[in-house]
Design an enzyme around this catalytic site. Structure first.
Site, PDB file in Angstrom:
ATOM      1  N   SER A 164       0.838  -1.204   0.000  1.00 20.69           N
ATOM      2  CA  SER A 164       0.000   0.000   0.000  1.00 20.69           C
ATOM      3  C   SER A 164       0.871   1.251   0.000  1.00 20.69           C
ATOM      4  O   SER A 164       0.582   2.226  -0.699  1.00 20.69           O
ATOM      5  CB  SER A 164      -0.918  -0.023   1.225  1.00 20.69           C
ATOM      6  OG  SER A 164      -1.369   1.263   1.522  1.00 20.69           O
ATOM      7  N   TRP A 199       2.258   1.729  -3.396  1.00 20.58           N
ATOM      8  CA  TRP A 199       1.216   2.190  -4.323  1.00 20.58           C
ATOM      9  C   TRP A 199       1.211   3.716  -4.384  1.00 20.58           C
ATOM     10  O   TRP A 199       0.960   4.321  -5.429  1.00 20.58           O
ATOM     11  CB  TRP A 199      -0.156   1.681  -3.856  1.00 20.58           C
ATOM     12  CG  TRP A 199      -1.321   2.218  -4.643  1.00 20.58           C
ATOM     13  CD1 TRP A 199      -1.872   1.652  -5.760  1.00 20.58           C
ATOM     14  CD2 TRP A 199      -2.078   3.404  -4.386  1.00 20.58           C
ATOM     15  NE1 TRP A 199      -2.915   2.413  -6.216  1.00 20.58           N
ATOM     16  CE2 TRP A 199      -3.073   3.498  -5.393  1.00 20.58           C
ATOM     17  CE3 TRP A 199      -2.018   4.397  -3.424  1.00 20.58           C
ATOM     18  CZ2 TRP A 199      -3.994   4.543  -5.443  1.00 20.58           C
ATOM     19  CZ3 TRP A 199      -2.929   5.443  -3.476  1.00 20.58           C
ATOM     20  CH2 TRP A 199      -3.907   5.507  -4.481  1.00 20.58           C
ATOM     21  N   HIS A 200       1.515   4.350  -3.228  1.00 20.86           N
ATOM     22  CA  HIS A 200       1.426   5.809  -3.173  1.00 20.86           C
ATOM     23  C   HIS A 200       2.492   6.499  -4.017  1.00 20.86           C
ATOM     24  O   HIS A 200       2.272   7.614  -4.478  1.00 20.86           O
ATOM     25  CB  HIS A 200       1.518   6.295  -1.726  1.00 20.86           C
ATOM     26  CG  HIS A 200       0.229   6.139  -0.993  1.00 20.86           C
ATOM     27  ND1 HIS A 200      -0.156   4.951  -0.431  1.00 20.86           N
ATOM     28  CD2 HIS A 200      -0.784   7.007  -0.753  1.00 20.86           C
ATOM     29  CE1 HIS A 200      -1.336   5.089   0.135  1.00 20.86           C
ATOM     30  NE2 HIS A 200      -1.748   6.324  -0.058  1.00 20.86           N
ATOM     31  N   GLY A 201       3.622   5.889  -4.182  1.00 15.52           N
ATOM     32  CA  GLY A 201       4.623   6.556  -4.993  1.00 15.52           C
ATOM     33  C   GLY A 201       5.911   5.787  -5.074  1.00 15.52           C
ATOM     34  O   GLY A 201       6.189   4.926  -4.239  1.00 15.52           O
ATOM     35  N   PHE A 229      -0.364  10.419  -7.333  1.00 17.33           N
ATOM     36  CA  PHE A 229      -0.334   8.969  -7.125  1.00 17.33           C
ATOM     37  C   PHE A 229      -1.127   8.259  -8.195  1.00 17.33           C
ATOM     38  O   PHE A 229      -1.349   7.112  -8.163  1.00 17.33           O
ATOM     39  CB  PHE A 229      -0.853   8.620  -5.725  1.00 17.33           C
ATOM     40  CG  PHE A 229      -0.135   9.394  -4.635  1.00 17.33           C
ATOM     41  CD1 PHE A 229       1.241   9.532  -4.675  1.00 17.33           C
ATOM     42  CD2 PHE A 229      -0.833  10.004  -3.626  1.00 17.33           C
ATOM     43  CE1 PHE A 229       1.906  10.255  -3.700  1.00 17.33           C
ATOM     44  CE2 PHE A 229      -0.166  10.732  -2.632  1.00 17.33           C
ATOM     45  CZ  PHE A 229       1.198  10.856  -2.679  1.00 17.33           C
TER      46      PHE A 229
END
Lengths: 477, 350
Positions: free
Chosen positions: A316, A319-321, A477
């Site tokens: 997770s 996923w953000h960056g 994102f």
């Protein structure tokens, strides 16, 4: 196209006006056309990417239905194409940089290609939304759809296309397929939601963002200034992201759709598990259903569950960056949730309900402080500066640092006051009157009072909006 | 839903919309109340930007000052021009020096100083020297509105068609029309002028008390000066806005052509000096390629129209001078800076 622009206002009014003159099929076609215009407004080539995702996942759904014995292969195609695109555009340079640095550590200097292309906004959002469809079809929880227009409308639905909420096919696609009817009460509620969203974005998030950006541009901020900046970022990211979700939900309601609630006053969470039930709900439930549970969930004992949980948070974060600080942020929250689960399992850790009520404000404060530590990790992309920030002693401060920090803290608090009042109202007052309104924006008030409140929000937007208009944070994102 | 019920709902919706749009009129009302006790509204000299409002009167004192001084050098600018020591320049340059400086001003102010003071006075200086940072000379909106307006009022006549035309070119478009309409209805900008200082002053008052309020606000500004920023931020800030670094695109919506034309008509030699931002370890701070190109284009433009362009970045000796706060040189550096400038001006004399 961005929500807080005159271009969008014109686009939205015109589109909505035409939309309600059309039959359902025409409405869906208009949604697809308008969404592609919305998405490709600045960079038309972005539309090609969403087309690839749409055609791939539509075809994969049909193929799984037709050749169920090869459904694993077809799911692999969907995962390969979607995660391939995401990986290429979002993580390619990160991968190259790290390979380069690793080789350099062993004394090799190899010139590697760098991708000089802008990251398509919202690619992480619509990729996950579309993937949820193919995974659900693979699992047999959803039937494959035969109408590509309906499916395309589900993938590219413009109100939530670039920053969520990440919808599931079982919720949004079924609405696309149904006839929709105009409702004045819904439209009214939606208008209030949109105004509240714009207020949060333009007044609270952007003003807090100016403070946060200033502090995070300093080479050596003192303790008080640094944490005032972190507080400002905590306000900015929540006000900004939840504003986008509110506007998206409001706009969708004007088109007859109901999008899921994405935030439920996360800064009133009493612990890490509670926080993730309230923050970016559409993403956390996505990871729960499509990563945590497939990893085994809690089916293989508590030890394995904690490992699965931690891996889920790690993914997770990534996923953000494409940056190590996001991975660290995910790992940090994974540890928090794991520890919270371990503590919750001990019977002695559960005080009586009265004691719990007394402790609740302290729990909320404690969780907010832990969340702020997480935001420092999230915001600080320079690992050396991050380490400095995390190890900075509160005693390493000067009078000037204290005064400037206190000033920045109070200034941010002043701008965010409506957010706290709204939170207190929704969590403690409205919940006892009308629990169903907990996540709404001033939902429990009479209509005229809501209109006056919305008028005050517009008045505040006019004169208190930041002179520096910042992009929505989650666009990156 | 029946047709009548539908109409009723629609009317109710319109009534609610009317309430939402009417509430912000409180700002207009607040200004009307304030207007009773303050200066009456007058038509703006920048109708492209705003409607009528109370304005500060034109200050003609500098004209008398110029007439008395009959200067050989006129120095124009904001606090960046404070690096000149008028006494030293007067002594070595053999003539009087008239600095007309005002902190926190921009190119619109400097242009009006040239037109409404220097040219209006009829004096005949040998040099008009203008100090600026990076892209300030081609950004007419820099320190033009909001809290900076009262300073501009003091140098502006009742009508400033030249400056207004520049502002109009800069702000053209439908978007601006909508903003102006909103501003006209709700008096947004005027309200911001009193509400913004109030909002920033309150936390300062809580932290430092009434007496320490101003000092704390200055301390807050000082805490974010260029020297305290990370190197990458310094480069970004000294580069200003990336969109402003296209000289060809910005010059026609700036006062620079007016400045050069009017100075040329009056027979003045104008010297534009781009100051050196605060050096880092004794060297000029990094600057992006776009700003380097911008500066080169600006030099060519000014020189092709009879002006003189000096870039302090080109002079390695200046990077060694001590700086005080931000981009301001230290007091002890003013004399050596002035002597260095005089050497350059002398070299330009025919």
């Amino acid at each position: 196209m961005i929500f807080h622009s005159l271009d969008f206002l014109a686009f939205f009014l015109l589109m909505t006006l035409v939309y309600w003159q059309l039959p359902q099929r025409g409405q869906n076609l208009l949604i697809v056309g308008a969404s592609y215009l919305f998405y490709g407004y600045i960079h038309p080539w972005f539309v090609a990417l969403i087309l690839i995702t749409t055609v791939t996942d539509y075809s994969v759904g049909r193929a799984i239905e037709r050749w169920p014995e090869r459904r694993r292969l077809w799911l692999g195609v969907s995962l390969g194409v979607n995660l391939g695109l995401l990986g290429f555009f979002k993580y390619f340079n990160f991968f190259v940089d790290n390979v380069h640095e690793a080789l350099a550590a062993f004394g090799f200097s190899v010139p590697l290609p760098v991708l000089a292309v802008v990251l398509p906004v919202g690619i992480s959002f619509y990729t996950f939304q579309s993937l949820s469809y193919t995974i659900d079809v693979y699992r047999g929880r959803l039937s494959a759809r035969h109408d590509i227009v309906d499916f395309a409308a589900f993938v590219c639905f413009y109100p939530q296309l670039v920053a969520g909420p990440i919808e599931r096919a079982s919720h949004l696609l079924t609405q696309v397929e149904r006839a929709r009817a105009w409702s004045w009460p819904l439209a009214r509620g939606a208008a209030f939601l949109i105004v509240w969203g714009f207020f949060k974005k333009l007044v609270i998030a952007d003003n807090a963002g100016v403070v946060a950006n200033k502090v995070f541009s300093l080479a050596e901020p003192g303790f008080t200034v640094l944490w005032a900046g972190v507080f400002a970022f905590a306000i900015q990211i929540y006000a900004d992201f939840s504003a986008y979700s509110d506007i998206a939900r409001g706009v969708a309601r004007w088109l007859g759709f109901d999008l899921m609630v994405n935030f439920n006053h996360p800064y009133f969470a009493t612990g890490p598990v509670d926080f993730w039930r309230r923050w970016h709900i559409s993403l956390s439930t996505w990871f729960r259903d499509y990563v945590y549970i497939p990893l085994g969930g809690s089916r293989h004992g508590p030890g394995r569950a904690l490992v699965s949980l931690w891996i889920t948070f790690l993914v997770s974060g990534f996923w953000h960056g494409a940056s190590w600080n996001f991975v660290l942020w995910g790992a940090y929250h994974g540890v928090l949730v794991a520890v919270a689960r371990l503590v919750a399992r001990k019977p002695s850790a559960q005080p009586s309900s009265d004691a719990w009520a007394v402790l609740e404000p302290l729990q909320i404060l404690g969780m907010f402080l832990l969340t702020c530590i997480g935001w420092l990790i999230f915001r600080e992309t320079d690992i050396n500066m991050l380490w400095r920030g995390l190890t900075l002693s509160p005693f390493e401060t000067t009078l000037a640092d204290r005064q400037v920090g206190q000033y920045l803290f109070l200034l941010t608090f002043l701008y965010s006051l409506p957010l706290w009042i709204h939170g207190l109202w929704s969590v403690y007052v409205a919940s006892s009157w009308a629990p169903r309104l907990r996540a709404g924006a001033w939902g429990g008030w009479p209509t005229t009072a809501q209109a006056v409140l919305a008028g005050l929000a517009v008045a505040a937007i006019l004169v208190l909006r930041s002179r520096q208009s910042l992009d929505f944070i989650y666009f990156q994102f | 839903m029946s047709r009548i019920a539908g109409w009723r709902q629609a009317l109710a919706g319109l009534a609610l919309a009317a309430i939402i749009l009417a509430v912000p009129l409180v700002w207009r009302l607040s200004w009307e109340v304030r207007g009773d006790t303050g200066t009456p509204d007058t038509a703006s000299y920048l109708p492209a930007l705003e409607d009528e409002r109370p304005r500060a009167p034109f200050d003609g004192n500098p004209i008398n000052y110029l007439l008395r001084a009959q200067p050989k050098f006129v120095v124009i600018g904001d606090s960046m021009a404070g690096r000149i020591d008028p006494e030293v320049l007067g002594r070595i340059g053999g003539g009087n020096v008239a600095p007309i400086l005002q902190n926190a001003t921009g190119s619109a102010y400097w242009y009006l100083v040239l037109k409404n003071y220097v040219m209006a006075s009829g004096v005949d200086p040998r040099w008009v020297i203008v100090f600026f940072r990076d892209t300030n000379m081609t950004d007419v909106m820099f320190r033009l509105d909001g809290p900076y307006r009262s300073k501009l009022d003091e140098v502006a006549h009742d009508a400033e068609p030249g400056l207004n035309a520049v502002v109009e070119r800069r702000l053209q478009g439908a978007r601006r029309s909508v903003h102006r309409l909103i501003d006209r209805v709700y008096r947004v900008e005027r309200t911001r002028e009193w509400i913004e200082p109030l909002l920033s002053a309150w936390p300062a008052g809580v932290v430092a008390g009434e007496r320490g309020q101003q000092r704390l606000l200055e301390r807050v500004n000082a805490a974010f000066e260029l020297e305290y920023l990370r190197p990458i931020e310094q480069a970004d800030l000294s580069a200003a806005n990336a969109g402003e670094m296209d000289f060809a695109a910005s010059v026609e919506t700036s006062v620079l052509p007016l400045f050069l034309d009017e100075a040329s008509d009056a027979g003045f030699r104008v010297c534009f000096i781009r100051v050196l931002r605060r050096p880092v370890d004794g060297a000029p701070p990094d600057e992006p390629e776009a700003l380097r190109r911008y500066s080169q284009d600006m030099r060519e433009y000014i020189e092709s129209r009879g002006g003189v362009y000096l870039d302090d970045r080109d002079d390695p000796a200046l990077a060694g001078l001590p700086y005080a706060d931000g981009d301001h040189v230290a007091r002890e550096a003013r004399a050596p800076y002035t002597r260095r400038l005089w050497q350059k001006l002398q070299a330009l004399e025919p």
